[in-house]
Design a protein around this motif. Structure first.
Motif, PDB file in Angstrom:
ATOM      1  N   ARG A  93       1.825   8.867  -6.790  1.00  0.00           N
ATOM      2  CA  ARG A  93       2.196  10.281  -6.630  1.00  0.00           C
ATOM      3  C   ARG A  93       3.335  10.655  -7.567  1.00  0.00           C
ATOM      4  O   ARG A  93       3.327  11.732  -8.161  1.00  0.00           O
ATOM      5  CB  ARG A  93       2.584  10.559  -5.186  1.00  0.00           C
ATOM      6  CG  ARG A  93       1.380  10.574  -4.283  1.00  0.00           C
ATOM      7  CD  ARG A  93       1.772  10.831  -2.856  1.00  0.00           C
ATOM      8  NE  ARG A  93       0.612  10.637  -2.001  1.00  0.00           N
ATOM      9  CZ  ARG A  93       0.655  10.666  -0.697  1.00  0.00           C
ATOM     10  NH1 ARG A  93       1.794  10.882  -0.079  1.00  0.00           N
ATOM     11  NH2 ARG A  93      -0.429  10.481   0.008  1.00  0.00           N
ATOM     12  N   CYS A  94       4.336   9.785  -7.689  1.00  0.00           N
ATOM     13  CA  CYS A  94       5.508  10.104  -8.530  1.00  0.00           C
ATOM     14  C   CYS A  94       5.177  10.052 -10.019  1.00  0.00           C
ATOM     15  O   CYS A  94       5.468  10.986 -10.758  1.00  0.00           O
ATOM     16  CB  CYS A  94       6.625   9.103  -8.274  1.00  0.00           C
ATOM     17  SG  CYS A  94       7.510   9.350  -6.769  1.00  0.00           S
ATOM     18  N   ALA A  95       4.610   8.953 -10.447  1.00  0.00           N
ATOM     19  CA  ALA A  95       4.435   8.722 -11.879  1.00  0.00           C
ATOM     20  C   ALA A  95       3.215   9.428 -12.456  1.00  0.00           C
ATOM     21  O   ALA A  95       3.249   9.861 -13.604  1.00  0.00           O
ATOM     22  CB  ALA A  95       4.337   7.225 -12.143  1.00  0.00           C
ATOM     23  N   PHE A  96       2.156   9.529 -11.672  1.00  0.00           N
ATOM     24  CA  PHE A  96       0.898  10.030 -12.220  1.00  0.00           C
ATOM     25  C   PHE A  96       0.383  11.292 -11.543  1.00  0.00           C
ATOM     26  O   PHE A  96      -0.693  11.783 -11.893  1.00  0.00           O
ATOM     27  CB  PHE A  96      -0.170   8.937 -12.138  1.00  0.00           C
ATOM     28  CG  PHE A  96       0.225   7.669 -12.832  1.00  0.00           C
ATOM     29  CD1 PHE A  96       0.272   7.614 -14.216  1.00  0.00           C
ATOM     30  CD2 PHE A  96       0.573   6.549 -12.109  1.00  0.00           C
ATOM     31  CE1 PHE A  96       0.643   6.454 -14.865  1.00  0.00           C
ATOM     32  CE2 PHE A  96       0.948   5.379 -12.752  1.00  0.00           C
ATOM     33  CZ  PHE A  96       0.984   5.336 -14.133  1.00  0.00           C
ATOM     34  N   LYS A 112       0.822  -1.215   0.000  1.00  0.00           N
ATOM     35  CA  LYS A 112       0.000   0.000   0.000  1.00  0.00           C
ATOM     36  C   LYS A 112       0.853   1.260   0.000  1.00  0.00           C
ATOM     37  O   LYS A 112       0.539   2.232  -0.683  1.00  0.00           O
ATOM     38  CB  LYS A 112      -0.950  -0.007   1.200  1.00  0.00           C
ATOM     39  CG  LYS A 112      -2.047  -1.035   1.058  1.00  0.00           C
ATOM     40  CD  LYS A 112      -2.966  -1.032   2.248  1.00  0.00           C
ATOM     41  CE  LYS A 112      -4.076  -2.039   2.082  1.00  0.00           C
ATOM     42  NZ  LYS A 112      -5.034  -1.982   3.178  1.00  0.00           N
ATOM     43  N   LEU A 113       1.954   1.254   0.746  1.00  0.00           N
ATOM     44  CA  LEU A 113       2.880   2.385   0.735  1.00  0.00           C
ATOM     45  C   LEU A 113       3.468   2.565  -0.657  1.00  0.00           C
ATOM     46  O   LEU A 113       3.520   3.676  -1.188  1.00  0.00           O
ATOM     47  CB  LEU A 113       4.006   2.176   1.743  1.00  0.00           C
ATOM     48  CG  LEU A 113       5.162   3.184   1.664  1.00  0.00           C
ATOM     49  CD1 LEU A 113       4.690   4.557   2.114  1.00  0.00           C
ATOM     50  CD2 LEU A 113       6.341   2.713   2.463  1.00  0.00           C
ATOM     51  N   THR A 114       3.899   1.475  -1.271  1.00  0.00           N
ATOM     52  CA  THR A 114       4.487   1.527  -2.609  1.00  0.00           C
ATOM     53  C   THR A 114       3.482   2.067  -3.618  1.00  0.00           C
ATOM     54  O   THR A 114       3.835   2.901  -4.462  1.00  0.00           O
ATOM     55  CB  THR A 114       4.960   0.121  -3.027  1.00  0.00           C
ATOM     56  OG1 THR A 114       5.872  -0.373  -2.047  1.00  0.00           O
ATOM     57  CG2 THR A 114       5.628   0.149  -4.378  1.00  0.00           C
ATOM     58  N   LEU A 115       2.253   1.624  -3.525  1.00  0.00           N
ATOM     59  CA  LEU A 115       1.223   2.107  -4.439  1.00  0.00           C
ATOM     60  C   LEU A 115       0.989   3.605  -4.268  1.00  0.00           C
ATOM     61  O   LEU A 115       0.904   4.344  -5.259  1.00  0.00           O
ATOM     62  CB  LEU A 115      -0.075   1.336  -4.218  1.00  0.00           C
ATOM     63  CG  LEU A 115      -1.227   1.659  -5.159  1.00  0.00           C
ATOM     64  CD1 LEU A 115      -0.822   1.403  -6.610  1.00  0.00           C
ATOM     65  CD2 LEU A 115      -2.448   0.841  -4.794  1.00  0.00           C
ATOM     66  N   ASP A 116       0.925   4.074  -3.030  1.00  0.00           N
ATOM     67  CA  ASP A 116       0.771   5.517  -2.780  1.00  0.00           C
ATOM     68  C   ASP A 116       1.908   6.313  -3.427  1.00  0.00           C
ATOM     69  O   ASP A 116       1.674   7.316  -4.101  1.00  0.00           O
ATOM     70  CB  ASP A 116       0.766   5.809  -1.278  1.00  0.00           C
ATOM     71  CG  ASP A 116      -0.594   5.642  -0.632  1.00  0.00           C
ATOM     72  OD1 ASP A 116      -1.602   5.634  -1.365  1.00  0.00           O
ATOM     73  OD2 ASP A 116      -0.638   5.530   0.603  1.00  0.00           O
TER      74      ASP A 116
END
Length: 75
Positions: free
Chosen positions: A61-64, A53-57
């Motif tokens: 934020r970074c890519a999109f 979940k942290l990685t998805l957040d």
């Protein structure tokens, strides 16, 4: 808890990067608070769920440039 740490880290970051850094820092602090809850109780848990979940957040934020809160949403 986070206010003291925020002041220390925010002092060293350039003005233009403060908001970017703050978003990621708070996401990691949320992960830490979730894991601390289990550490205090001694209960076993699946860490992969929280790291995912942290990685998805962070990736969203970074890519999109899409702000989510996957760590606190229950769905």
């Amino acid at each position: 808890m986070h206010k003291k740490v925020d002041l220390v880290f925010m002092f060293w970051i350039e003005e233009r990067n403060k908001r970017w850094f703050y978003d990621y820092f708070m996401a990691v602090c949320l992960l830490q608070s979730n894991l601390d809850r289990y550490a205090e109780s001694g209960e076993q848990f699946e860490a992969f769920k929280y790291i995912t979940k942290l990685t998805l957040d962070i990736i969203l934020r970074c890519a999109f440039s899409y702000h989510t809160d996957c760590q606190t949403e229950t769905r």
